[in-house]
Design a protein around this motif. Structure first.
Motif, PDB file in Angstrom:
ATOM      1  N   PRO A 190       0.835  -1.203   0.000  1.00  0.00           N
ATOM      2  CA  PRO A 190       0.000   0.000   0.000  1.00  0.00           C
ATOM      3  C   PRO A 190       0.872   1.255   0.000  1.00  0.00           C
ATOM      4  N   ALA A 191       0.382   2.313  -0.616  1.00  0.00           N
ATOM      5  CA  ALA A 191       1.111   3.573  -0.660  1.00  0.00           C
ATOM      6  C   ALA A 191       1.182   4.179   0.732  1.00  0.00           C
ATOM      7  N   ALA A 192       2.141   5.077   0.917  1.00  0.00           N
ATOM      8  CA  ALA A 192       2.291   5.732   2.213  1.00  0.00           C
ATOM      9  C   ALA A 192       1.176   6.754   2.400  1.00  0.00           C
ATOM     10  N   GLY A 193       0.974   7.181   3.647  1.00  0.00           N
ATOM     11  CA  GLY A 193      -0.022   8.190   3.934  1.00  0.00           C
ATOM     12  C   GLY A 193      -1.324   7.591   4.415  1.00  0.00           C
ATOM     13  N   PRO A 194      -2.315   8.442   4.745  1.00  0.00           N
ATOM     14  CA  PRO A 194      -3.605   7.960   5.268  1.00  0.00           C
ATOM     15  C   PRO A 194      -4.292   6.958   4.349  1.00  0.00           C
ATOM     16  N   ALA A 195      -4.283   7.229   3.053  1.00  0.00           N
ATOM     17  CA  ALA A 195      -4.930   6.310   2.110  1.00  0.00           C
ATOM     18  C   ALA A 195      -4.225   4.962   2.120  1.00  0.00           C
ATOM     19  N   GLY A 196      -2.883   5.000   2.197  1.00  0.00           N
ATOM     20  CA  GLY A 196      -2.127   3.758   2.249  1.00  0.00           C
ATOM     21  C   GLY A 196      -2.380   2.996   3.533  1.00  0.00           C
ATOM     22  N   GLU A 197      -2.507   3.719   4.641  1.00  0.00           N
ATOM     23  CA  GLU A 197      -2.792   3.064   5.921  1.00  0.00           C
ATOM     24  C   GLU A 197      -4.158   2.394   5.890  1.00  0.00           C
ATOM     25  N   ALA A 198      -5.136   3.066   5.289  1.00  0.00           N
ATOM     26  CA  ALA A 198      -6.477   2.487   5.186  1.00  0.00           C
ATOM     27  C   ALA A 198      -6.455   1.242   4.304  1.00  0.00           C
ATOM     28  N   ALA A 199      -5.710   1.322   3.189  1.00  0.00           N
ATOM     29  CA  ALA A 199      -5.610   0.168   2.290  1.00  0.00           C
ATOM     30  C   ALA A 199      -4.900  -0.988   2.980  1.00  0.00           C
ATOM     31  N   GLY A 200      -3.876  -0.658   3.790  1.00  0.00           N
ATOM     32  CA  GLY A 200      -3.152  -1.695   4.510  1.00  0.00           C
ATOM     33  C   GLY A 200      -4.028  -2.380   5.538  1.00  0.00           C
ATOM     34  N   LYS A 201      -4.862  -1.600   6.237  1.00  0.00           N
ATOM     35  CA  LYS A 201      -5.760  -2.190   7.237  1.00  0.00           C
ATOM     36  C   LYS A 201      -6.813  -3.055   6.550  1.00  0.00           C
ATOM     37  N   ARG A 202      -7.334  -2.580   5.432  1.00  0.00           N
ATOM     38  CA  ARG A 202      -8.319  -3.359   4.676  1.00  0.00           C
ATOM     39  C   ARG A 202      -7.701  -4.681   4.221  1.00  0.00           C
ATOM     40  N   ARG A 203      -6.453  -4.612   3.788  1.00  0.00           N
ATOM     41  CA  ARG A 203      -5.754  -5.819   3.342  1.00  0.00           C
ATOM     42  C   ARG A 203      -5.574  -6.799   4.511  1.00  0.00           C
ATOM     43  N   ARG A 204      -5.214  -6.302   5.684  1.00  0.00           N
ATOM     44  CA  ARG A 204      -5.042  -7.176   6.846  1.00  0.00           C
ATOM     45  C   ARG A 204      -6.340  -7.880   7.205  1.00  0.00           C
ATOM     46  N   ALA A 253     -13.149 -10.367  -0.141  1.00  0.00           N
ATOM     47  CA  ALA A 253     -12.007 -11.252   0.127  1.00  0.00           C
ATOM     48  C   ALA A 253     -11.865 -12.290  -0.980  1.00  0.00           C
ATOM     49  N   LEU A 254     -12.985 -12.802  -1.474  1.00  0.00           N
ATOM     50  CA  LEU A 254     -12.952 -13.781  -2.569  1.00  0.00           C
ATOM     51  C   LEU A 254     -12.426 -13.147  -3.848  1.00  0.00           C
ATOM     52  N   ARG A 255     -12.917 -11.969  -4.165  1.00  0.00           N
ATOM     53  CA  ARG A 255     -12.490 -11.303  -5.401  1.00  0.00           C
ATOM     54  C   ARG A 255     -10.998 -10.976  -5.366  1.00  0.00           C
ATOM     55  N   LEU A 256     -10.511 -10.518  -4.213  1.00  0.00           N
ATOM     56  CA  LEU A 256      -9.088 -10.209  -4.128  1.00  0.00           C
ATOM     57  C   LEU A 256      -8.258 -11.480  -4.248  1.00  0.00           C
ATOM     58  N   LEU A 257      -8.736 -12.577  -3.667  1.00  0.00           N
ATOM     59  CA  LEU A 257      -7.996 -13.832  -3.780  1.00  0.00           C
ATOM     60  C   LEU A 257      -7.941 -14.291  -5.231  1.00  0.00           C
ATOM     61  N   HIS A 258      -9.039 -14.158  -5.961  1.00  0.00           N
ATOM     62  CA  HIS A 258      -9.041 -14.486  -7.387  1.00  0.00           C
ATOM     63  C   HIS A 258      -8.004 -13.631  -8.130  1.00  0.00           C
ATOM     64  N   ASP A 259      -8.017 -12.327  -7.871  1.00  0.00           N
ATOM     65  CA  ASP A 259      -7.093 -11.416  -8.541  1.00  0.00           C
ATOM     66  C   ASP A 259      -5.643 -11.765  -8.218  1.00  0.00           C
ATOM     67  N   GLU A 260      -5.368 -12.035  -6.932  1.00  0.00           N
ATOM     68  CA  GLU A 260      -4.002 -12.353  -6.515  1.00  0.00           C
ATOM     69  C   GLU A 260      -3.546 -13.667  -7.152  1.00  0.00           C
ATOM     70  N   ASN A 261      -4.419 -14.663  -7.158  1.00  0.00           N
ATOM     71  CA  ASN A 261      -4.048 -15.948  -7.743  1.00  0.00           C
ATOM     72  C   ASN A 261      -3.760 -15.819  -9.230  1.00  0.00           C
ATOM     73  N   GLU A 262      -4.582 -15.038  -9.925  1.00  0.00           N
ATOM     74  CA  GLU A 262      -4.366 -14.850 -11.363  1.00  0.00           C
ATOM     75  C   GLU A 262      -3.035 -14.145 -11.617  1.00  0.00           C
ATOM     76  N   ARG A 263      -2.753 -13.121 -10.822  1.00  0.00           N
ATOM     77  CA  ARG A 263      -1.491 -12.391 -10.989  1.00  0.00           C
ATOM     78  C   ARG A 263      -0.293 -13.305 -10.748  1.00  0.00           C
ATOM     79  N   ILE A 264      -0.358 -14.099  -9.676  1.00  0.00           N
ATOM     80  CA  ILE A 264       0.760 -14.988  -9.354  1.00  0.00           C
ATOM     81  C   ILE A 264       0.899 -16.083 -10.401  1.00  0.00           C
ATOM     82  N   ALA A 265      -0.244 -16.635 -10.852  1.00  0.00           N
ATOM     83  CA  ALA A 265      -0.202 -17.695 -11.858  1.00  0.00           C
ATOM     84  C   ALA A 265       0.434 -17.191 -13.145  1.00  0.00           C
TER      85      ALA A 265
END
Length: 216
Positions: free
Chosen positions: A10-24, A71-83
C-alpha cells in the motif's frame, strides 16, 4: 495462510494506511477460512485475527457478505497475478503450457495449498448461500475456455489428436485437476500421483502415449 508472493505494498499516507488495514482484514478472512472454514469467519473473529477493532471491520466493509465477497475477489485477482508470473507461455509447447496451467490447481507449494483450502471453504458455503454462489460460480468459464483455446490451437496445428472435442476435454482436464487437488489436500493421493494422472491424459490428447516425455 502465507501472503501472496510479491503482493503490492500500500502507498504511504492515510490512504495507504487504510488500504493496509483493509488488506489485513481480508487476509484474516483467508487464514480463518483455510484453517477453520468460512463459517468461523464472523466479524468478531476476523477483527481479532486481523488485530483490529470490530468497528474497523464494519467501517471498511458494509456487512459480512461484502467482506466475504471482497475477500474472494481479491484472492481471485491475486491468484491470477501470481499464476501469470509462474506460467511459461510458449505457443510452440502447448502440452507444457497446459501442464503449467493445471499445476495451478494443485497444492504444489504452501501458497497454492492455502489458496485451495480457502476456495474449498467458499465452495462449501456457496452451496447454501445463493448470493455468495453468484460471485463464486459465475456464468462464464474463463479457465475452461482458455484450456479449450490452447487445445484448439494444438489440434489445428496437427499437434493434438484430430477430431478432438476441445471443450469437452477442457471440462475434463479442469475438473480432474480440481478433484485431484482435493484428494492431495486430504492426503488420499500424493502430488506425484496427481501429476502422473494429468500427464497420462495429456499424453492421450497429444498422441504420444500415456504420460509421454513431459511427465514429471
Amino acid at each position: 495462510m502465507p501472503p501472496p508472493t510479491g503482493a503490492p505494498r500500500p502507498a504511504a499516507g492515510p490512504a495507504g494506511e487504510a488500504a493496509g488495514k483493509r488488506r489485513r482484514i481480508i487476509e484474516a478472512v483467508w487464514r480463518i477460512a483455510a484453517e477453520r472454514g468460512l463459517h468461523a469467519a464472523s466479524i468478531r473473529e476476523v477483527a481479532a485475527e486481523a488485530g483490529v477493532s470490530v468497528r474497523a471491520v464494519q467501517y471498511h466493509f458494509a456487512d459480512k457478505h461484502r467482506l466475504l465477497v471482497d475477500a474472494l475477489r481479491l484472492l481471485h485477482d491475486e491468484n491470477e497475478r501470481i499464476a501469470r508470473s509462474r506460467i511459461r507461455f510458449d505457443p510452440a509447447d502447448p502440452r507444457g503450457l497446459l501442464r503449467d496451467v493445471l499445476d495451478e490447481f494443485l497444492p504444489v507449494d504452501a501458497q497454492r495449498a492455502a489458496a485451495l483450502r480457502v476456495f474449498a471453504a467458499y465452495y462449501a458455503r456457496s452451496l447454501t448461500d445463493p448470493a455468495l454462489a453468484a460471485v463464486f460460480l459465475p456464468d462464464e468459464h474463463p479457465l475452461e475456455e482458455m484450456v479449450a483455446a490452447i487445445l484448439a490451437a494444438a489440434r489445428d496445428a496437427g499437434r493434438a489428436a484430430p477430431g478432438l472435442d476441445v471443450r469437452l476435454e477442457a471440462d475434463l482436464l479442469v475438473s480432474a485437476a480440481v478433484g485431484l487437488s482435493g484428494d492431495v489436500l486430504h492426503g488420499r493421493r500424493s502430488l506425484a500421483h496427481a501429476r502422473r494422472a494429468l500427464a497420462y491424459r495429456l499424453g492421450a490428447i497429444f498422441g504420444d502415449g500415456p504420460g509421454g516425455a513431459a511427465e514429471r
